[in-house]
Design a protein around this motif. Structure first.
Motif, PDB file in Angstrom:
ATOM      1  N   GLY A   1      54.302 -28.426 -49.393  1.00 21.78           N
ATOM      2  CA  GLY A   1      55.458 -29.133 -49.921  1.00 21.78           C
ATOM      3  C   GLY A   1      55.347 -30.639 -49.888  1.00 21.78           C
ATOM      4  N   HIS A   2      54.178 -31.150 -49.527  1.00 22.40           N
ATOM      5  CA  HIS A   2      53.904 -32.589 -49.481  1.00 22.40           C
ATOM      6  C   HIS A   2      52.616 -32.876 -50.261  1.00 22.40           C
ATOM      7  N   TYR A   3      52.428 -34.136 -50.652  1.00 22.97           N
ATOM      8  CA  TYR A   3      51.209 -34.508 -51.375  1.00 22.97           C
ATOM      9  C   TYR A   3      50.812 -35.951 -51.081  1.00 22.97           C
ATOM     10  N   ALA A   4      49.541 -36.257 -51.348  1.00 22.14           N
ATOM     11  CA  ALA A   4      49.026 -37.636 -51.298  1.00 22.14           C
ATOM     12  C   ALA A   4      48.129 -37.808 -52.515  1.00 22.14           C
TER      13      ALA A   4
ATOM     14  N   GLY B   1      62.554 -28.448 -56.564  1.00 17.91           N
ATOM     15  CA  GLY B   1      62.184 -27.802 -57.825  1.00 17.91           C
ATOM     16  C   GLY B   1      60.709 -27.895 -58.115  1.00 17.91           C
ATOM     17  N   SER B   2      59.939 -28.414 -57.155  1.00 19.86           N
ATOM     18  CA  SER B   2      58.483 -28.469 -57.313  1.00 19.86           C
ATOM     19  C   SER B   2      57.834 -28.020 -56.011  1.00 19.86           C
TER      20      SER B   2
ATOM     21  N   SER C   1      47.228 -32.949 -53.923  1.00 20.37           N
ATOM     22  CA  SER C   1      47.265 -34.329 -54.390  1.00 20.37           C
ATOM     23  C   SER C   1      48.378 -34.540 -55.415  1.00 20.37           C
ATOM     24  N   PHE C   2      49.127 -33.482 -55.733  1.00 18.88           N
ATOM     25  CA  PHE C   2      50.245 -33.574 -56.661  1.00 18.88           C
ATOM     26  C   PHE C   2      51.174 -32.385 -56.438  1.00 18.88           C
ATOM     27  N   CYS C   3      52.388 -32.481 -56.990  1.00 23.04           N
ATOM     28  CA  CYS C   3      53.354 -31.379 -56.944  1.00 23.04           C
ATOM     29  C   CYS C   3      53.391 -30.719 -58.314  1.00 23.04           C
TER      30      CYS C   3
ATOM     31  N   THR D   1      60.030 -28.330 -49.459  1.00 29.27           N
ATOM     32  CA  THR D   1      58.749 -28.117 -48.786  1.00 29.27           C
ATOM     33  C   THR D   1      58.243 -26.684 -48.910  1.00 29.27           C
ATOM     34  N   SER D   2      58.023 -26.276 -50.137  1.00 30.53           N
ATOM     35  CA  SER D   2      57.552 -24.927 -50.429  1.00 30.53           C
ATOM     36  C   SER D   2      56.198 -24.980 -51.134  1.00 30.53           C
ATOM     37  N   SER D   3      55.461 -23.872 -51.045  1.00 26.14           N
ATOM     38  CA  SER D   3      54.181 -23.794 -51.741  1.00 26.14           C
ATOM     39  C   SER D   3      54.237 -22.852 -52.928  1.00 26.14           C
TER      40      SER D   3
END
Length: 113
Positions: A67-70, A84-85, A92-94, A106-108
């Motif tokens: 649920g996080h990105y860099a 919603g993403s 590296s992206f949602c 924070t979901s996958s």
């Protein structure tokens, strides 16, 4: 990756998480967003996209949590995906959920309605 202070009989290797240039009298910690995993490094490596190093002197980067990105190299933290993403660990992206699906924070995975 080695250093010596005045009057030393030999050079010492910098510890992992730090580096030195030729002729150095001390080691320098890798700054946040970078790391050095081996002893005796002459430079630090940038964390790759999807990972981060939140403080100086680290020996590895951490993967971004679900649920996080860099999206950039040398990140010092990860960003929470918008509602919603979704993003898997180390993303590296949602990705936006398609029509007929949704995602809690924070979901996958997107969930069918």
């Amino acid at each position: 990756g080695k250093y010596s202070s005045t009057g030393s009989l030999s050079c010492s290797s910098c510890s992992a998480g730090s580096f030195s240039n030729d002729g150095a009298s001390f080691c320098t910690l890798c700054v946040a967003g970078t790391y050095s995993s081996i002893e005796g490094s002459s430079s630090c490596s940038m964390c790759s996209v999807g990972s981060y190093a939140s403080s100086s002197g680290l020996t590895s980067c951490q993967l971004c949590a679900v649920g996080h990105y860099a999206s950039n190299v040398a990140a010092i933290s990860c960003v929470v995906c918008p509602v919603g993403s979704v993003a898997a660990e180390g993303s590296s992206f949602c990705s936006l959920c398609y029509s007929g699906t949704y995602a809690a924070s924070t979901s996958s995975n997107c969930i069918s309605c």
